[in-house]
Design a protein around this motif. Structure first.
Motif, PDB file in Angstrom:
ATOM      1  N   TYR A  79      36.108  35.269  38.797  1.00  0.00           N
ATOM      2  CA  TYR A  79      36.589  34.035  38.983  1.00  0.00           C
ATOM      3  C   TYR A  79      37.512  34.426  39.623  1.00  0.00           C
ATOM      4  N   ASP A  80      37.930  33.051  40.827  1.00  0.00           N
ATOM      5  CA  ASP A  80      39.173  33.623  41.908  1.00  0.00           C
ATOM      6  C   ASP A  80      39.865  32.510  41.187  1.00  0.00           C
ATOM      7  N   ALA A  81      40.361  31.810  40.678  1.00  0.00           N
ATOM      8  CA  ALA A  81      40.839  30.355  40.328  1.00  0.00           C
ATOM      9  C   ALA A  81      40.818  30.037  38.694  1.00  0.00           C
ATOM     10  N   PHE A  82      41.240  29.251  38.334  1.00  0.00           N
ATOM     11  CA  PHE A  82      41.256  28.671  36.639  1.00  0.00           C
ATOM     12  C   PHE A  82      42.044  26.993  37.261  1.00  0.00           C
ATOM     13  N   SER A  83      42.304  26.539  36.133  1.00  0.00           N
ATOM     14  CA  SER A  83      42.683  25.161  35.777  1.00  0.00           C
ATOM     15  C   SER A  83      42.101  24.499  34.410  1.00  0.00           C
ATOM     16  N   HIS A  84      43.573  24.171  34.250  1.00  0.00           N
ATOM     17  CA  HIS A  84      43.580  23.023  33.052  1.00  0.00           C
ATOM     18  C   HIS A  84      43.105  21.451  33.122  1.00  0.00           C
ATOM     19  N   GLU A  85      42.260  21.215  33.192  1.00  0.00           N
ATOM     20  CA  GLU A  85      41.645  19.690  33.340  1.00  0.00           C
ATOM     21  C   GLU A  85      40.184  19.370  32.626  1.00  0.00           C
ATOM     22  N   GLN A  86      40.254  17.720  32.537  1.00  0.00           N
ATOM     23  CA  GLN A  86      39.189  17.930  31.796  1.00  0.00           C
ATOM     24  C   GLN A  86      39.005  17.533  30.597  1.00  0.00           C
ATOM     25  N   GLY A  87      39.480  18.071  30.209  1.00  0.00           N
ATOM     26  CA  GLY A  87      39.911  18.069  28.493  1.00  0.00           C
ATOM     27  C   GLY A  87      39.232  20.363  28.478  1.00  0.00           C
ATOM     28  N   HIS A  88      39.465  20.850  29.301  1.00  0.00           N
ATOM     29  CA  HIS A  88      38.734  22.667  29.214  1.00  0.00           C
ATOM     30  C   HIS A  88      39.837  23.257  30.184  1.00  0.00           C
ATOM     31  N   VAL A  89      40.059  24.585  29.609  1.00  0.00           N
ATOM     32  CA  VAL A  89      40.000  25.678  30.843  1.00  0.00           C
ATOM     33  C   VAL A  89      39.756  26.005  31.414  1.00  0.00           C
ATOM     34  N   TRP A  90      38.649  25.493  32.871  1.00  0.00           N
ATOM     35  CA  TRP A  90      37.883  25.890  33.792  1.00  0.00           C
ATOM     36  C   TRP A  90      38.407  27.171  35.040  1.00  0.00           C
ATOM     37  N   ILE A  91      36.724  27.992  34.666  1.00  0.00           N
ATOM     38  CA  ILE A  91      37.017  29.547  35.868  1.00  0.00           C
ATOM     39  C   ILE A  91      36.822  29.603  36.679  1.00  0.00           C
ATOM     40  N   ARG A  92      36.704  29.431  38.267  1.00  0.00           N
ATOM     41  CA  ARG A  92      35.502  29.115  39.491  1.00  0.00           C
ATOM     42  C   ARG A  92      35.093  30.826  39.737  1.00  0.00           C
ATOM     43  N   GLN A  93      33.790  30.715  40.397  1.00  0.00           N
ATOM     44  CA  GLN A  93      32.873  31.454  40.889  1.00  0.00           C
ATOM     45  C   GLN A  93      32.680  31.031  41.977  1.00  0.00           C
ATOM     46  N   LYS A  94      32.820  32.093  43.245  1.00  0.00           N
ATOM     47  CA  LYS A  94      32.248  32.435  44.174  1.00  0.00           C
ATOM     48  C   LYS A  94      30.839  32.250  44.069  1.00  0.00           C
ATOM     49  N   ARG A  95      30.252  31.917  44.539  1.00  0.00           N
ATOM     50  CA  ARG A  95      29.112  32.277  44.903  1.00  0.00           C
ATOM     51  C   ARG A  95      28.423  32.942  45.961  1.00  0.00           C
ATOM     52  N   ALA A  96      26.923  33.600  46.051  1.00  0.00           N
ATOM     53  CA  ALA A  96      25.974  34.228  46.841  1.00  0.00           C
ATOM     54  C   ALA A  96      26.337  33.125  48.367  1.00  0.00           C
ATOM     55  N   ASP A  97      25.965  31.945  48.055  1.00  0.00           N
ATOM     56  CA  ASP A  97      25.748  30.852  49.369  1.00  0.00           C
ATOM     57  C   ASP A  97      26.864  30.508  49.606  1.00  0.00           C
ATOM     58  N   GLY A  98      28.858  31.115  49.035  1.00  0.00           N
ATOM     59  CA  GLY A  98      29.826  29.696  49.888  1.00  0.00           C
ATOM     60  C   GLY A  98      29.665  29.285  48.790  1.00  0.00           C
ATOM     61  N   THR A  99      29.411  28.337  48.048  1.00  0.00           N
ATOM     62  CA  THR A  99      29.471  27.588  47.207  1.00  0.00           C
ATOM     63  C   THR A  99      30.414  28.093  46.057  1.00  0.00           C
ATOM     64  N   TYR A 100      30.172  26.854  45.206  1.00  0.00           N
ATOM     65  CA  TYR A 100      31.292  27.464  44.066  1.00  0.00           C
ATOM     66  C   TYR A 100      30.514  27.081  42.436  1.00  0.00           C
ATOM     67  N   GLY A 101      30.944  27.730  41.487  1.00  0.00           N
ATOM     68  CA  GLY A 101      30.368  27.441  39.948  1.00  0.00           C
ATOM     69  C   GLY A 101      31.607  27.432  39.619  1.00  0.00           C
ATOM     70  N   TYR A 102      31.327  26.950  38.047  1.00  0.00           N
ATOM     71  CA  TYR A 102      32.683  26.234  37.546  1.00  0.00           C
ATOM     72  C   TYR A 102      32.189  26.596  35.918  1.00  0.00           C
ATOM     73  N   LEU A 103      33.359  27.174  35.171  1.00  0.00           N
ATOM     74  CA  LEU A 103      33.247  27.561  34.196  1.00  0.00           C
ATOM     75  C   LEU A 103      34.159  27.425  32.774  1.00  0.00           C
ATOM     76  N   ALA A 104      33.628  26.292  31.686  1.00  0.00           N
ATOM     77  CA  ALA A 104      35.214  25.785  31.378  1.00  0.00           C
ATOM     78  C   ALA A 104      34.772  27.031  29.831  1.00  0.00           C
ATOM     79  N   THR A 105      36.391  27.064  29.845  1.00  0.00           N
ATOM     80  CA  THR A 105      36.706  28.749  28.522  1.00  0.00           C
ATOM     81  C   THR A 105      36.805  28.469  27.060  1.00  0.00           C
ATOM     82  N   GLY A 106      37.090  27.300  27.061  1.00  0.00           N
ATOM     83  CA  GLY A 106      37.274  26.817  25.886  1.00  0.00           C
ATOM     84  C   GLY A 106      38.311  25.307  26.074  1.00  0.00           C
ATOM     85  N   PRO A 107      38.858  24.437  25.224  1.00  0.00           N
ATOM     86  CA  PRO A 107      39.454  23.582  25.063  1.00  0.00           C
ATOM     87  C   PRO A 107      40.899  24.003  25.613  1.00  0.00           C
TER      88      PRO A 107
END
Length: 291
Positions: free
Chosen positions: A248-276
């Protein structure tokens, strides 16, 4: 904090109480009231529009609808357009929160058609939740639907969603929001996954500005969905399994979770909740191991 962060303001937010540069750093879009019916012009709409536009914040405008017949609705639309046109707003919104005539469906449609002919721009509608069914507006004719639903109105989003129509594009989830740069309360809004931010702003979203920059990896201890946006309501990209590692390249506390961001091969991003999270800190152990 939810991103993109969208606020709506009016003369109730006085310019002398706003630190515009500081507030602008935390928002991605602002919707500004221009009028309350045709007779009442918002005192500070020009100042709000000028200041936010100077700071590069995409700006939209809204009008509280009060027409008493079809001709009056058309006149309100003309006055709204004339007041706002010099600022070239990215989007126009009709705010429908009171019954000003018997045929609200027909009257609001006249307002929309008149404004569309004048502006050629995108037009959305905001409808009070308790009036949605009785007004029976032709929402399918608008470019977007904006609905309020607050739950306990705590200032944060806790998953409560509008119920009168599932096909909405913008959700006003609190009137008690707090952001640095303004000491009072603010209306805060979130996007659904139906339309991207640039649909409303005509500006490509700067994904690099999301969250707090941090590089690392996270190994899951349970299965979690990788999503297209940092919300559990966003479309799933994949169901990652326990033992998988995501970089991942960034994280944020929002919408009830701690999210991390994955940069994908096509230039878009995926977001993963890592806990409340309560929006500022974790409220339970994470669902994996940070490496």
């Amino acid at each position: 904090m939810i991103r993109p962060m969208i606020i709506d303001i009016s003369e109730w937010q006085r310019p002398d109480q706003i630190d515009y540069p500081l507030l602008a750093q935390q928002i991605d879009h602002v919707i500004i009231r221009v009028q309350y019916g045709s007779a009442y012009c918002d005192k500070f709409y020009q100042t709000h529009l000028q200041r936010f536009q100077e700071l590069g914040v995409p700006t939209a405008v809204y009008a509280w609808v009060r027409g008493i017949n079809h001709e009056d609705m058309a006149q309100e639309a003309r006055i709204f357009f004339e007041r706002a046109k010099i600022f070239r707003p990215s989007f126009y919104w009709l705010d429908v929160e009171e019954q000003s005539m018997t045929d609200m469906r027909g009257g609001v449609e006249v307002f929309r058609q008149t404004l569309k002919q004048l502006s050629g721009g995108k037009i959305g509608v905001y409808i009070a939740h308790h009036l949605y069914r009785s007004f029976n507006l032709a929402v399918e004719n608008f470019d977007a639907l904006w609905l309020p639903s607050y739950g306990n109105n705590s200032g944060s989003y806790h998953g409560v969603q509008p119920t009168v129509n599932k096909n909405y594009d913008l959700h006003q989830y609190t009137s008690n929001g707090r952001l640095s740069g303004y000491s009072g309360t603010l209306d805060l809004n979130r996007l659904t996954d139906r339309k991207p931010l640039n649909f409303f702003t005509n500006k490509i979203q700067d994904f690099a500005a999301w969250g707090i920059a941090e590089t690392g990896s996270f190994t899951l201890q349970t299965a979690v969905y990788l999503r297209t946006a940092p919300t559990v309501h966003a479309k799933s990209i994949a169901l990652l399994q326990a033992g998988q590692t995501i970089y991942y390249d960034a994280f944020s506390h929002e919408q009830g979770h701690v999210w991390i961001r994955q940069k994908r091969a096509d230039g878009t991003y995926g977001y993963l909740a890592t806990g409340p999270s309560d929006g500022k800190k974790r409220t339970a152990p994470s669902w994996g191991r940070f490496n």
